[in-house]
Design an enzyme around this catalytic site. Structure first.
Site, short mmCIF file in Angstrom:
data_model
loop_
_atom_site.label_atom_id
_atom_site.label_comp_id
_atom_site.label_asym_id
_atom_site.label_seq_id
_atom_site.Cartn_x
_atom_site.Cartn_y
_atom_site.Cartn_z
CE LYS A 195 -3.61 2.35 2.61
NZ LYS A 195 -4.57 2.26 3.71
CE LYS A 248 -6.08 1.80 -0.70
NZ LYS A 248 -6.30 2.03 0.69
C1 PBG Z 1 -7.68 3.11 5.48
C2 PBG Z 1 -7.89 3.05 4.01
C3 PBG Z 1 -7.70 4.06 3.05
C4 PBG Z 1 -8.16 3.54 1.84
C5 PBG Z 1 -8.57 2.24 2.09
N1 PBG Z 1 -8.38 1.96 3.44
C6 PBG Z 1 -7.26 5.46 3.19
C7 PBG Z 1 -5.88 5.79 3.56
O1 PBG Z 1 -5.01 4.92 3.71
O2 PBG Z 1 -5.67 6.98 3.74
C8 PBG Z 1 -8.21 4.28 0.53
C9 PBG Z 1 -9.24 3.79 -0.45
C10 PBG Z 1 -9.52 4.69 -1.59
O3 PBG Z 1 -8.89 5.75 -1.80
O4 PBG Z 1 -10.41 4.33 -2.37
N2 PBG Z 1 -6.38 3.21 5.91
#
Ligand code: PBG
Length: 328
Positions: A195, A248
Protein backbone atom coordinates in the site's frame (compact mmCIF):
# COMPACT_ATOMS: atom_id res chain seq x y z
CA UNK A 1 2.73 -7.71 -53.87
CA UNK A 2 5.27 -9.17 -51.46
CA UNK A 3 4.16 -12.18 -49.50
CA UNK A 4 3.17 -11.26 -45.96
CA UNK A 5 3.40 -14.44 -43.91
CA UNK A 6 2.11 -13.13 -40.66
CA UNK A 7 -1.07 -11.11 -40.92
CA UNK A 8 -2.06 -10.10 -37.40
CA UNK A 9 -5.26 -8.61 -38.77
CA UNK A 10 -6.66 -12.07 -39.63
CA UNK A 11 -7.55 -12.63 -36.00
CA UNK A 12 -8.93 -9.14 -35.59
CA UNK A 13 -11.46 -9.53 -38.37
CA UNK A 14 -14.62 -10.12 -36.35
CA UNK A 15 -15.91 -9.85 -32.84
CA UNK A 16 -16.17 -13.65 -32.67
CA UNK A 17 -12.50 -14.05 -33.48
CA UNK A 18 -11.38 -11.23 -31.24
CA UNK A 19 -13.29 -12.71 -28.33
CA UNK A 20 -11.93 -16.18 -29.02
CA UNK A 21 -8.30 -15.10 -28.80
CA UNK A 22 -8.55 -12.76 -25.85
CA UNK A 23 -5.64 -13.31 -23.49
CA UNK A 24 -7.27 -11.74 -20.47
CA UNK A 25 -10.53 -13.14 -19.14
CA UNK A 26 -12.33 -11.58 -16.26
CA UNK A 27 -15.50 -12.44 -14.46
CA UNK A 28 -17.95 -10.94 -11.99
CA UNK A 29 -16.56 -13.43 -9.47
CA UNK A 30 -13.36 -11.39 -9.28
CA UNK A 31 -15.01 -8.12 -8.30
CA UNK A 32 -15.36 -6.53 -4.87
CA UNK A 33 -17.42 -3.40 -4.24
CA UNK A 34 -16.42 -0.98 -1.42
CA UNK A 35 -19.35 0.23 0.69
CA UNK A 36 -19.42 3.21 3.05
CA UNK A 37 -21.66 2.63 6.04
CA UNK A 38 -22.71 5.42 8.36
CA UNK A 39 -24.37 5.42 11.78
CA UNK A 40 -27.98 6.63 11.69
CA UNK A 41 -31.22 5.79 9.93
CA UNK A 42 -32.57 6.25 6.43
CA UNK A 43 -29.36 7.76 5.08
CA UNK A 44 -28.15 7.57 1.51
CA UNK A 45 -25.87 10.55 1.29
CA UNK A 46 -23.98 11.43 -1.91
CA UNK A 47 -20.20 11.68 -1.59
CA UNK A 48 -19.32 14.87 -3.42
CA UNK A 49 -15.79 13.87 -4.42
CA UNK A 50 -17.04 10.50 -5.72
CA UNK A 51 -19.95 11.15 -8.05
CA UNK A 52 -22.29 8.15 -7.90
CA UNK A 53 -21.07 6.81 -4.52
CA UNK A 54 -23.00 7.18 -1.26
CA UNK A 55 -22.78 6.77 2.48
CA UNK A 56 -25.51 4.35 3.55
CA UNK A 57 -27.09 3.75 6.91
CA UNK A 58 -27.45 0.04 7.62
CA UNK A 59 -31.20 0.07 6.94
CA UNK A 60 -30.55 1.35 3.40
CA UNK A 61 -27.99 -1.30 2.43
CA UNK A 62 -30.63 -3.65 1.08
CA UNK A 63 -31.43 -1.67 -2.08
CA UNK A 64 -27.71 -1.39 -2.86
CA UNK A 65 -27.26 -5.14 -2.41
CA UNK A 66 -30.20 -5.84 -4.75
CA UNK A 67 -28.50 -3.81 -7.48
CA UNK A 68 -25.15 -5.48 -6.94
CA UNK A 69 -26.51 -9.03 -6.79
CA UNK A 70 -28.54 -8.45 -9.96
CA UNK A 71 -25.35 -7.95 -11.97
CA UNK A 72 -23.43 -10.69 -10.16
CA UNK A 73 -21.35 -8.63 -7.73
CA UNK A 74 -21.45 -10.79 -4.62
CA UNK A 75 -18.67 -9.33 -2.47
CA UNK A 76 -18.51 -6.10 -0.49
CA UNK A 77 -15.71 -4.42 1.45
CA UNK A 78 -17.03 -2.34 4.35
CA UNK A 79 -15.79 1.05 5.53
CA UNK A 80 -17.44 2.67 8.52
CA UNK A 81 -18.21 6.19 9.63
CA UNK A 82 -18.65 6.07 13.41
CA UNK A 83 -20.78 8.39 15.52
CA UNK A 84 -17.81 9.49 17.59
CA UNK A 85 -14.02 9.51 17.34
CA UNK A 86 -11.35 9.36 20.05
CA UNK A 87 -7.54 9.06 20.14
CA UNK A 88 -7.69 5.23 20.35
CA UNK A 89 -10.31 4.80 17.65
CA UNK A 90 -12.37 2.77 20.09
CA UNK A 91 -15.42 3.04 17.83
CA UNK A 92 -13.69 0.55 15.56
CA UNK A 93 -14.06 -2.38 17.97
CA UNK A 94 -17.37 -1.77 19.75
CA UNK A 95 -19.73 -4.76 19.50
CA UNK A 96 -22.48 -2.31 18.49
CA UNK A 97 -20.17 -0.31 16.20
CA UNK A 98 -21.12 0.61 12.68
CA UNK A 99 -19.21 -2.17 10.90
CA UNK A 100 -20.32 -4.79 13.40
CA UNK A 101 -23.94 -3.72 12.92
CA UNK A 102 -23.60 -3.75 9.14
CA UNK A 103 -22.07 -7.24 9.30
CA UNK A 104 -24.90 -8.66 11.38
CA UNK A 105 -27.56 -7.03 9.21
CA UNK A 106 -25.95 -8.33 6.02
CA UNK A 107 -25.47 -11.85 7.36
CA UNK A 108 -29.09 -12.00 8.50
CA UNK A 109 -30.79 -10.48 5.43
CA UNK A 110 -28.38 -11.03 2.53
CA UNK A 111 -26.33 -14.12 3.38
CA UNK A 112 -25.39 -14.47 -0.29
CA UNK A 113 -23.38 -11.24 -0.02
CA UNK A 114 -19.78 -12.03 1.00
CA UNK A 115 -18.62 -9.76 3.83
CA UNK A 116 -15.08 -8.32 3.85
CA UNK A 117 -13.99 -5.64 6.32
CA UNK A 118 -11.26 -3.03 6.26
CA UNK A 119 -9.30 -3.34 9.49
CA UNK A 120 -7.91 0.10 10.33
CA UNK A 121 -8.52 2.96 12.70
CA UNK A 122 -8.09 6.14 10.66
CA UNK A 123 -11.84 6.78 10.29
CA UNK A 124 -12.26 6.26 14.05
CA UNK A 125 -9.36 8.24 15.53
CA UNK A 126 -9.79 11.92 16.38
CA UNK A 127 -6.35 12.61 14.84
CA UNK A 128 -7.05 10.66 11.62
CA UNK A 129 -3.92 8.50 11.78
CA UNK A 130 -3.99 4.73 11.30
CA UNK A 131 -2.61 3.90 14.74
CA UNK A 132 -1.97 4.88 18.34
CA UNK A 133 0.05 8.06 18.77
CA UNK A 134 3.11 8.54 20.93
CA UNK A 135 3.68 12.28 20.70
CA UNK A 136 3.17 12.97 17.02
CA UNK A 137 4.41 9.56 15.88
CA UNK A 138 2.29 6.50 15.20
CA UNK A 139 3.59 3.83 17.59
CA UNK A 140 3.82 0.54 15.73
CA UNK A 141 3.80 -1.95 18.58
CA UNK A 142 1.22 -0.12 20.69
CA UNK A 143 -1.11 -0.18 17.68
CA UNK A 144 -0.98 -3.96 17.12
CA UNK A 145 -3.22 -5.02 20.05
CA UNK A 146 -5.84 -2.50 18.92
CA UNK A 147 -5.79 -3.91 15.41
CA UNK A 148 -6.23 -7.40 16.83
CA UNK A 149 -9.19 -6.16 18.87
CA UNK A 150 -10.79 -4.64 15.76
CA UNK A 151 -10.16 -7.82 13.79
CA UNK A 152 -11.71 -10.00 16.49
CA UNK A 153 -14.75 -7.77 16.82
CA UNK A 154 -15.29 -8.06 13.05
CA UNK A 155 -14.89 -11.82 13.24
CA UNK A 156 -17.40 -12.04 16.07
CA UNK A 157 -19.90 -9.95 14.10
CA UNK A 158 -19.66 -12.26 11.10
CA UNK A 159 -16.93 -10.96 8.79
CA UNK A 160 -15.93 -13.58 6.20
CA UNK A 161 -12.59 -12.01 5.27
CA UNK A 162 -10.45 -9.36 6.96
CA UNK A 163 -8.43 -6.74 5.11
CA UNK A 164 -5.93 -4.93 7.35
CA UNK A 165 -4.98 -1.60 5.75
CA UNK A 166 -3.09 0.17 8.54
CA UNK A 167 0.45 -0.65 7.34
CA UNK A 168 1.95 -1.36 10.78
CA UNK A 169 4.86 -3.83 10.73
CA UNK A 170 3.98 -7.31 11.90
CA UNK A 171 0.24 -6.77 11.93
CA UNK A 172 -0.69 -9.68 9.70
CA UNK A 173 1.06 -12.14 11.99
CA UNK A 174 -0.34 -10.44 15.07
CA UNK A 175 -3.91 -10.52 13.76
CA UNK A 176 -3.52 -14.11 12.51
CA UNK A 177 -2.36 -15.19 15.94
CA UNK A 178 -5.26 -13.40 17.66
CA UNK A 179 -7.76 -15.02 15.29
CA UNK A 180 -6.26 -18.49 15.68
CA UNK A 181 -6.27 -18.39 19.46
CA UNK A 182 -9.99 -17.53 19.35
CA UNK A 183 -10.80 -20.39 16.97
CA UNK A 184 -11.12 -18.24 13.87
CA UNK A 185 -8.55 -20.36 12.08
CA UNK A 186 -10.71 -20.54 8.94
CA UNK A 187 -11.11 -16.78 8.51
CA UNK A 188 -8.93 -15.56 5.62
CA UNK A 189 -6.82 -12.39 5.63
CA UNK A 190 -6.45 -10.24 2.53
CA UNK A 191 -3.54 -8.00 3.48
CA UNK A 192 -3.21 -4.52 2.07
CA UNK A 193 0.39 -5.66 1.79
CA UNK A 194 1.65 -3.28 -0.85
CA UNK A 195 0.00 0.00 0.00
CA UNK A 196 1.62 3.16 -1.24
CA UNK A 197 1.31 6.59 0.35
CA UNK A 198 -0.85 8.04 -2.38
CA UNK A 199 -2.59 11.29 -3.25
CA UNK A 200 -5.16 9.13 -5.03
CA UNK A 201 -6.80 8.43 -1.65
CA UNK A 202 -8.04 12.03 -1.19
CA UNK A 203 -11.66 11.49 -2.25
CA UNK A 204 -11.88 8.50 0.11
CA UNK A 205 -10.61 10.58 3.01
CA UNK A 206 -13.28 13.16 2.30
CA UNK A 207 -15.82 10.35 2.15
CA UNK A 208 -14.96 8.93 5.58
CA UNK A 209 -13.48 12.07 7.13
CA UNK A 210 -10.09 10.45 7.78
CA UNK A 211 -7.63 13.10 6.61
CA UNK A 212 -4.83 13.20 9.21
CA UNK A 213 -5.18 16.24 11.49
CA UNK A 214 -1.43 16.83 11.17
CA UNK A 215 1.41 15.35 9.13
CA UNK A 216 0.93 12.61 6.58
CA UNK A 217 1.09 8.81 6.33
CA UNK A 218 4.63 8.64 4.94
CA UNK A 219 6.10 6.93 8.00
CA UNK A 220 3.84 3.90 7.55
CA UNK A 221 2.59 3.79 3.95
CA UNK A 222 5.09 3.08 1.17
CA UNK A 223 7.18 5.49 -0.91
CA UNK A 224 6.01 5.26 -4.51
CA UNK A 225 9.55 5.35 -5.86
CA UNK A 226 10.05 1.77 -4.66
CA UNK A 227 9.19 -1.51 -6.32
CA UNK A 228 11.49 -3.98 -4.55
CA UNK A 229 10.11 -2.78 -1.27
CA UNK A 230 6.67 -3.72 -2.56
CA UNK A 231 7.79 -7.25 -3.41
CA UNK A 232 9.37 -7.56 0.02
CA UNK A 233 6.15 -6.35 1.67
CA UNK A 234 4.09 -8.88 -0.26
CA UNK A 235 6.45 -11.77 0.59
CA UNK A 236 6.52 -10.70 4.22
CA UNK A 237 2.72 -10.58 4.43
CA UNK A 238 2.50 -14.09 2.99
CA UNK A 239 5.04 -15.32 5.48
CA UNK A 240 3.01 -13.84 8.33
CA UNK A 241 -0.08 -15.66 7.14
CA UNK A 242 -1.81 -13.49 4.55
CA UNK A 243 -4.04 -15.63 2.33
CA UNK A 244 -4.26 -12.96 -0.36
CA UNK A 245 -2.16 -9.86 -0.94
CA UNK A 246 -3.32 -6.56 -2.29
CA UNK A 247 -1.57 -3.86 -4.28
CA UNK A 248 -2.98 -0.37 -3.92
CA UNK A 249 -3.56 1.94 -5.80
CA UNK A 250 -3.88 0.12 -9.12
CA UNK A 251 -3.48 2.20 -12.27
CA UNK A 252 -0.24 3.98 -11.42
CA UNK A 253 1.19 0.69 -10.07
CA UNK A 254 0.66 -1.85 -12.83
CA UNK A 255 4.35 -2.71 -12.83
CA UNK A 256 4.14 -3.50 -9.12
CA UNK A 257 1.04 -5.67 -9.62
CA UNK A 258 2.87 -7.59 -12.34
CA UNK A 259 6.00 -8.11 -10.28
CA UNK A 260 4.11 -9.12 -7.14
CA UNK A 261 2.00 -11.58 -9.14
CA UNK A 262 5.20 -13.16 -10.45
CA UNK A 263 6.75 -13.43 -7.01
CA UNK A 264 3.98 -14.70 -4.76
CA UNK A 265 1.92 -17.86 -5.07
CA UNK A 266 -1.18 -16.52 -3.34
CA UNK A 267 -3.94 -14.64 -5.19
CA UNK A 268 -3.16 -10.98 -5.87
CA UNK A 269 -5.85 -8.34 -5.53
CA UNK A 270 -5.65 -4.76 -6.79
CA UNK A 271 -7.55 -1.82 -5.36
CA UNK A 272 -8.53 0.80 -7.89
CA UNK A 273 -8.90 3.63 -5.43
CA UNK A 274 -11.14 6.63 -4.99
CA UNK A 275 -8.92 9.03 -6.95
CA UNK A 276 -8.86 6.71 -9.96
CA UNK A 277 -12.65 6.61 -9.82
CA UNK A 278 -12.99 10.37 -9.38
CA UNK A 279 -10.70 11.17 -12.33
CA UNK A 280 -12.67 9.04 -14.77
CA UNK A 281 -15.99 10.37 -13.45
CA UNK A 282 -14.89 14.00 -13.74
CA UNK A 283 -13.45 13.63 -17.23
CA UNK A 284 -16.55 11.77 -18.41
CA UNK A 285 -18.83 14.43 -16.94
CA UNK A 286 -16.90 17.12 -18.80
CA UNK A 287 -17.40 15.11 -21.99
CA UNK A 288 -13.69 14.47 -22.48
CA UNK A 289 -13.94 10.69 -22.65
CA UNK A 290 -16.39 7.83 -22.84
CA UNK A 291 -16.85 6.59 -19.29
CA UNK A 292 -17.87 3.01 -20.05
CA UNK A 293 -15.06 2.44 -22.54
CA UNK A 294 -12.42 3.88 -20.25
CA UNK A 295 -13.65 1.77 -17.34
CA UNK A 296 -13.41 -1.31 -19.54
CA UNK A 297 -9.93 -0.52 -20.78
CA UNK A 298 -8.46 0.36 -17.40
CA UNK A 299 -10.06 -2.64 -15.71
CA UNK A 300 -8.69 -5.09 -18.24
CA UNK A 301 -5.30 -3.41 -17.87
CA UNK A 302 -5.24 -4.19 -14.16
CA UNK A 303 -6.08 -7.86 -14.77
CA UNK A 304 -3.65 -8.06 -17.69
CA UNK A 305 -0.92 -6.86 -15.32
CA UNK A 306 -1.60 -9.90 -13.13
CA UNK A 307 -4.34 -9.08 -10.65
CA UNK A 308 -6.83 -11.88 -10.07
CA UNK A 309 -9.22 -9.82 -7.97
CA UNK A 310 -10.27 -6.19 -8.28
CA UNK A 311 -11.72 -3.89 -5.67
CA UNK A 312 -13.44 -1.08 -7.54
CA UNK A 313 -16.12 1.57 -7.10
CA UNK A 314 -17.00 0.69 -10.71
CA UNK A 315 -17.70 -2.97 -9.87
CA UNK A 316 -21.35 -2.65 -10.90
CA UNK A 317 -20.51 -1.08 -14.25
CA UNK A 318 -17.74 -3.59 -14.92
CA UNK A 319 -20.07 -6.50 -14.18
CA UNK A 320 -22.57 -5.04 -16.62
CA UNK A 321 -19.92 -4.85 -19.33
CA UNK A 322 -18.87 -8.42 -18.73
CA UNK A 323 -22.52 -9.54 -18.99
CA UNK A 324 -22.77 -7.77 -22.36
CA UNK A 325 -19.61 -9.51 -23.56
CA UNK A 326 -17.86 -6.21 -24.17
CA UNK A 327 -14.99 -7.11 -21.90
CA UNK A 328 -13.85 -10.26 -20.16
C1 PBG B 1 -7.68 3.11 5.48
C2 PBG B 1 -7.89 3.05 4.01
C3 PBG B 1 -7.70 4.06 3.05
C4 PBG B 1 -8.16 3.54 1.84
C5 PBG B 1 -8.57 2.24 2.09
N1 PBG B 1 -8.38 1.96 3.44
C6 PBG B 1 -7.26 5.46 3.19
C7 PBG B 1 -5.88 5.79 3.56
O1 PBG B 1 -5.01 4.92 3.71
O2 PBG B 1 -5.67 6.98 3.74
C8 PBG B 1 -8.21 4.28 0.53
C9 PBG B 1 -9.24 3.79 -0.45
C10 PBG B 1 -9.52 4.69 -1.59
O3 PBG B 1 -8.89 5.75 -1.80
O4 PBG B 1 -10.41 4.33 -2.37
N2 PBG B 1 -6.38 3.21 5.91
Amino acid sequence: MAEIRYRARRLRGSDTLRRMVRETRISQDSLIYPVFVKAGKNIQEPISAMDGQYRYSVDRLGSLYEQLLKVGVTKVLFFGLPEEKDPQGSGAYQPEGIIQTALRYTAAHYPEMFRITDVCMCAYTSHGHCGILEGEQVDNDKTLPYLAKIALSHAEAGAQMLAPSDMMDGRVGFIRHALDTQDYTALPIMAYAVKYCSAFYSPFRLAVDSTPAFGDRKTYQMDYHNKNEGIQAALQAVQEGADLVMVKPALAYLDVIQKVAEQVRVPVAAYSVSGEYAMIKAAAKAGYLDEAQVIGESTVGIFRAGARILISYFAREIAGWIAQGRIG
